[in-house]
Design a protein around this motif. Structure first.
Motif, PDB file in Angstrom:
ATOM      1  N   ARG A  99       0.828  -1.210   0.000  1.00  0.00           N
ATOM      2  CA  ARG A  99       0.000   0.000   0.000  1.00  0.00           C
ATOM      3  C   ARG A  99       0.862   1.260   0.000  1.00  0.00           C
ATOM      4  O   ARG A  99       0.506   2.265  -0.623  1.00  0.00           O
ATOM      5  N   ALA A 100       2.007   1.198   0.665  1.00  0.00           N
ATOM      6  CA  ALA A 100       2.901   2.356   0.704  1.00  0.00           C
ATOM      7  C   ALA A 100       3.517   2.631  -0.671  1.00  0.00           C
ATOM      8  O   ALA A 100       3.554   3.780  -1.125  1.00  0.00           O
ATOM      9  N   VAL A 101       3.997   1.577  -1.355  1.00  0.00           N
ATOM     10  CA  VAL A 101       4.606   1.819  -2.674  1.00  0.00           C
ATOM     11  C   VAL A 101       3.553   2.277  -3.680  1.00  0.00           C
ATOM     12  O   VAL A 101       3.850   3.075  -4.571  1.00  0.00           O
ATOM     13  N   LEU A 102       2.326   1.816  -3.530  1.00  0.00           N
ATOM     14  CA  LEU A 102       1.277   2.251  -4.446  1.00  0.00           C
ATOM     15  C   LEU A 102       0.885   3.695  -4.179  1.00  0.00           C
ATOM     16  O   LEU A 102       0.579   4.440  -5.117  1.00  0.00           O
ATOM     17  N   ARG A 103       0.895   4.124  -2.915  1.00  0.00           N
ATOM     18  CA  ARG A 103       0.641   5.541  -2.623  1.00  0.00           C
ATOM     19  C   ARG A 103       1.735   6.401  -3.232  1.00  0.00           C
ATOM     20  O   ARG A 103       1.458   7.490  -3.747  1.00  0.00           O
ATOM     21  N   ARG A 104       2.971   5.946  -3.168  1.00  0.00           N
ATOM     22  CA  ARG A 104       4.061   6.716  -3.756  1.00  0.00           C
ATOM     23  C   ARG A 104       3.890   6.816  -5.269  1.00  0.00           C
ATOM     24  O   ARG A 104       4.176   7.851  -5.875  1.00  0.00           O
ATOM     25  N   ALA A 105       3.418   5.731  -5.882  1.00  0.00           N
ATOM     26  CA  ALA A 105       3.242   5.737  -7.334  1.00  0.00           C
ATOM     27  C   ALA A 105       2.081   6.630  -7.751  1.00  0.00           C
ATOM     28  O   ALA A 105       2.143   7.305  -8.778  1.00  0.00           O
ATOM     29  N   ASP A 106       1.020   6.664  -6.946  1.00  0.00           N
ATOM     30  CA  ASP A 106      -0.173   7.424  -7.312  1.00  0.00           C
ATOM     31  C   ASP A 106      -0.040   8.910  -7.001  1.00  0.00           C
ATOM     32  O   ASP A 106      -0.521   9.749  -7.749  1.00  0.00           O
ATOM     33  N   ALA A 107       0.612   9.240  -5.898  1.00  0.00           N
ATOM     34  CA  ALA A 107       0.721  10.638  -5.490  1.00  0.00           C
ATOM     35  C   ALA A 107       2.048  10.861  -4.791  1.00  0.00           C
ATOM     36  O   ALA A 107       2.097  10.975  -3.573  1.00  0.00           O
ATOM     37  N   PRO A 108       3.151  10.932  -5.545  1.00  0.00           N
ATOM     38  CA  PRO A 108       4.464  11.025  -4.925  1.00  0.00           C
ATOM     39  C   PRO A 108       4.637  12.172  -3.958  1.00  0.00           C
ATOM     40  O   PRO A 108       5.130  12.004  -2.871  1.00  0.00           O
ATOM     41  N   VAL A 109       4.247  13.368  -4.315  1.00  0.00           N
ATOM     42  CA  VAL A 109       4.392  14.517  -3.428  1.00  0.00           C
ATOM     43  C   VAL A 109       3.314  15.518  -3.793  1.00  0.00           C
ATOM     44  O   VAL A 109       3.097  15.800  -4.969  1.00  0.00           O
ATOM     45  N   PRO A 110       2.611  16.094  -2.803  1.00  0.00           N
ATOM     46  CA  PRO A 110       1.618  17.110  -3.125  1.00  0.00           C
ATOM     47  C   PRO A 110       2.248  18.268  -3.877  1.00  0.00           C
ATOM     48  O   PRO A 110       3.330  18.740  -3.531  1.00  0.00           O
ATOM     49  N   ALA A 111       1.575  18.747  -4.904  1.00  0.00           N
ATOM     50  CA  ALA A 111       2.129  19.839  -5.698  1.00  0.00           C
ATOM     51  C   ALA A 111       2.178  21.148  -4.926  1.00  0.00           C
ATOM     52  O   ALA A 111       3.081  21.945  -5.067  1.00  0.00           O
ATOM     53  N   GLY A 112       1.162  21.385  -4.086  1.00  0.00           N
ATOM     54  CA  GLY A 112       1.133  22.598  -3.281  1.00  0.00           C
ATOM     55  C   GLY A 112       1.193  23.837  -4.153  1.00  0.00           C
ATOM     56  O   GLY A 112       0.579  23.918  -5.209  1.00  0.00           O
ATOM     57  N   ALA A 113       1.991  24.796  -3.694  1.00  0.00           N
ATOM     58  CA  ALA A 113       2.099  26.048  -4.422  1.00  0.00           C
ATOM     59  C   ALA A 113       3.293  26.061  -5.365  1.00  0.00           C
ATOM     60  O   ALA A 113       3.642  27.092  -5.928  1.00  0.00           O
ATOM     61  N   ALA A 114       3.946  24.923  -5.529  1.00  0.00           N
ATOM     62  CA  ALA A 114       5.131  24.866  -6.377  1.00  0.00           C
ATOM     63  C   ALA A 114       4.762  25.147  -7.824  1.00  0.00           C
ATOM     64  O   ALA A 114       3.670  24.815  -8.279  1.00  0.00           O
ATOM     65  N   PRO A 115       5.632  25.791  -8.586  1.00  0.00           N
ATOM     66  CA  PRO A 115       5.361  26.015 -10.009  1.00  0.00           C
ATOM     67  C   PRO A 115       5.229  24.684 -10.727  1.00  0.00           C
ATOM     68  O   PRO A 115       5.780  23.675 -10.305  1.00  0.00           O
ATOM     69  N   ARG A 116       4.523  24.721 -11.838  1.00  0.00           N
ATOM     70  CA  ARG A 116       4.283  23.476 -12.568  1.00  0.00           C
ATOM     71  C   ARG A 116       5.592  22.856 -13.036  1.00  0.00           C
ATOM     72  O   ARG A 116       5.820  21.665 -12.874  1.00  0.00           O
ATOM     73  N   VAL A 117       6.456  23.671 -13.622  1.00  0.00           N
ATOM     74  CA  VAL A 117       7.720  23.154 -14.121  1.00  0.00           C
ATOM     75  C   VAL A 117       8.871  23.970 -13.540  1.00  0.00           C
ATOM     76  O   VAL A 117       8.859  25.194 -13.590  1.00  0.00           O
ATOM     77  N   GLU A 118       9.844  23.268 -12.966  1.00  0.00           N
ATOM     78  CA  GLU A 118      11.046  23.912 -12.443  1.00  0.00           C
ATOM     79  C   GLU A 118      12.219  23.537 -13.333  1.00  0.00           C
ATOM     80  O   GLU A 118      12.322  22.411 -13.790  1.00  0.00           O
ATOM     81  N   SER A 119      13.130  24.478 -13.523  1.00  0.00           N
ATOM     82  CA  SER A 119      14.336  24.208 -14.292  1.00  0.00           C
ATOM     83  C   SER A 119      15.548  24.350 -13.392  1.00  0.00           C
ATOM     84  O   SER A 119      15.685  25.341 -12.670  1.00  0.00           O
TER      85      SER A 119
END
Length: 229
Positions: A113-133
């Motif tokens: 269940r833990a590895v599947l949660r990581r695969a489905d939603a690795p990290v909340p996007a929050g206020a981070a920009p869509r694409v970082e360079s």
């Protein structure tokens, strides 16, 4: 309900684990050899692979490497107690986590269940920009995609979540225990080999090395940090 492919040649172990996982609500298919397991992957298309390392014919490590050539399917390896070398080699071959024999169904269920949660939603996007360079590296937090020099970098769930966790706070040093809790959801004093092996795989895919890190930097005696370009 998740779909689990179990590759295990020991009849008693295979039947016990299969029954235990079914009781936990998983749909399970089994295979006795690595070759048969690879064929079943095509027809069954599991959500997670549970793989014994000691198999007749094609070894479990070879199965793991073969899967990782084309697929980022979550992989949990099963090892005999005390096989520390096999654990490290298995993690470096691309496994996301491991359990030791005798396998307890509830422990394996929690890891699945833990590895599947990581695969489905690795990290909340929050206020981070869509694409970082970051120099040649680009990270799409919303699309959960990584590219280097414009070419996609295929990362396993643990590798992706590790990169997203580190890069969310550039310059911040994370201890291995903090990363275990954030990436693997191991809240106890867990096995730091999971972190070190994942960092090694991530660096290789990003074209880095331990001696020449560009983004994932080791802070000796403490842990790791993301160093923006």
């Amino acid at each position: 309900m998740s779909r689990v492919l179990l590759i295990e040649d020991d009849d008693s172990v295979r039947r016990a684990v299969e029954l235990g996982l079914r009781r936990q609500g998983h749909e399970v298919r089994t295979a006795m050899t690595g070759e048969d397991g690879l064929l079943r992957m095509v027809s069954f298309r599991p959500d997670v692979l549970v793989l014994d390392l000691m198999l007749p014919g094609m070894a479990g490590l070879d199965v793991c490497r073969r899967v990782r050539e084309t697929d980022q399917l979550p992989i949990i390896i099963v090892t005999a107690k005390g096989d520390d070398v096999d654990v490290v080699v298995g993690l470096e071959a691309g496994a996301d986590d491991y359990v030791v024999k005798p396998v307890r169904a509830r422990v394996l269920d929690a890891r699945i269940r833990a590895v599947l949660r990581r695969a489905d939603a690795p990290v909340p996007a929050g206020a981070a920009p869509r694409v970082e360079s970051h120099g040649s590296l680009s990270i799409d937090r919303t699309g959960l995609a990584v590219a280097r020099h414009g070419e996609p970098v295929l990362l396993a769930p643990s590798e992706l979540r590790l990169l997203l966790t580190l890069s969310a706070s550039p310059g911040q040093v994370f201890s291995r225990q903090q990363l275990l809790e954030a990436v693997w959801e191991h809240s106890y004093h867990g096995d730091i080999r999971l972190v070190d092996a994942c960092v090694k795989r991530l660096r290789a895919k990003l074209g880095e090395s331990r001696t020449e890190p560009r983004c994932v930097e080791t802070v000796r005696g403490f842990g790791y940090r993301f160093r923006p370009a």
